[in-house]
Design a protein around this motif. Structure first.
Motif, PDB file in Angstrom:
ATOM      1  N   UNK A   1       0.503  -0.916  -0.201  1.00  0.00           N
ATOM      2  CA  UNK A   1       0.543   0.183   0.167  1.00  0.00           C
ATOM      3  C   UNK A   1       0.909   1.490   0.124  1.00  0.00           C
ATOM      4  N   UNK A   2       2.238   1.462   0.565  1.00  0.00           N
ATOM      5  CA  UNK A   2       3.293   2.335   0.435  1.00  0.00           C
ATOM      6  C   UNK A   2       3.688   2.809  -0.461  1.00  0.00           C
ATOM      7  N   UNK A   3       3.801   1.564  -1.141  1.00  0.00           N
ATOM      8  CA  UNK A   3       5.080   1.910  -2.734  1.00  0.00           C
ATOM      9  C   UNK A   3       3.829   2.242  -3.335  1.00  0.00           C
TER      10      UNK A   3
ATOM     11  N   UNK B   1       2.644   5.593  -3.229  1.00  0.00           N
ATOM     12  CA  UNK B   1       3.473   7.299  -3.419  1.00  0.00           C
ATOM     13  C   UNK B   1       4.088   7.058  -4.460  1.00  0.00           C
TER      14      UNK B   1
ATOM     15  N   UNK C   1       4.531  15.825  -2.877  1.00  0.00           N
ATOM     16  CA  UNK C   1       5.852  15.837  -2.027  1.00  0.00           C
ATOM     17  C   UNK C   1       4.876  14.938  -1.042  1.00  0.00           C
ATOM     18  N   UNK C   2       4.164  15.015  -0.828  1.00  0.00           N
ATOM     19  CA  UNK C   2       3.158  13.930   0.898  1.00  0.00           C
ATOM     20  C   UNK C   2       2.258  13.277   0.851  1.00  0.00           C
ATOM     21  N   UNK C   3       2.747  12.066   1.032  1.00  0.00           N
ATOM     22  CA  UNK C   3       1.563  11.074   0.634  1.00  0.00           C
ATOM     23  C   UNK C   3       0.082  11.621   2.048  1.00  0.00           C
ATOM     24  N   UNK C   4      -0.365  12.158   1.104  1.00  0.00           N
ATOM     25  CA  UNK C   4      -2.151  12.488   2.096  1.00  0.00           C
ATOM     26  C   UNK C   4      -2.822  10.849   2.185  1.00  0.00           C
ATOM     27  N   UNK C   5      -3.978  11.485   3.239  1.00  0.00           N
ATOM     28  CA  UNK C   5      -4.857   9.867   3.487  1.00  0.00           C
ATOM     29  C   UNK C   5      -5.789   9.315   2.219  1.00  0.00           C
TER      30      UNK C   5
ATOM     31  N   UNK D   1      -3.362   6.988   0.343  1.00  0.00           N
ATOM     32  CA  UNK D   1      -4.052   5.091   0.759  1.00  0.00           C
ATOM     33  C   UNK D   1      -5.327   4.853   0.550  1.00  0.00           C
ATOM     34  N   UNK D   2      -6.178   5.521   1.194  1.00  0.00           N
ATOM     35  CA  UNK D   2      -7.470   5.073   0.311  1.00  0.00           C
ATOM     36  C   UNK D   2      -7.423   4.622  -0.579  1.00  0.00           C
TER      37      UNK D   2
END
Lengths: 68, 68
Positions: free
Chosen positions: B41-43, B46, B55-59, B62-63
């Motif tokens: 999920x993290x990959x 990104x 550059x910021x991973x936001x909610x 992830x959703x």
């Protein structure tokens, strides 16, 4: 609350995945997804242990449950 | 090791799912599944943040990532 995960390991994982920055709400969302997933796998594992006539949930139950 | 999860919350989740007993290796297996899932999920998150020119991973990253 014991049924919870710490956010710090998740931030570490996100950074290793290449995230320059990660919002706190993103980390909370990731934690929620993982909690949901762990509950689903746990429920399935209990069914699989019962199916195998065991009261102990074993590694093989988790492995099979996580593939369903 | 920071890229790790504690086992205690997972045991709690398994018990709430109805497990009478849970082997330690089952908890370790569950932890490994969740680590793998969080890395995936993290990959993906990104990539989605980059796609949205952030550059910021936001909610929302992830959703969306957790649904793919």
């Amino acid at each position: 609350m014991v049924k919870d995960f710490p956010l710090f390991p998740l931030e570490k994982i996100a950074r290793e995945a290449g995230a320059e920055r990660v919002s706190r709400s993103a980390l909370v969302a990731l934690k929620e997804v993982l909690l949901e997933e762990s509950e689903t796998i746990a429920r399935e594992s209990v069914k699989l242990a019962e199916h195998a006539k065991r009261v102990t949930v074993k590694r093989e139950d988790i492995v099979l449950a996580s593939k369903r």
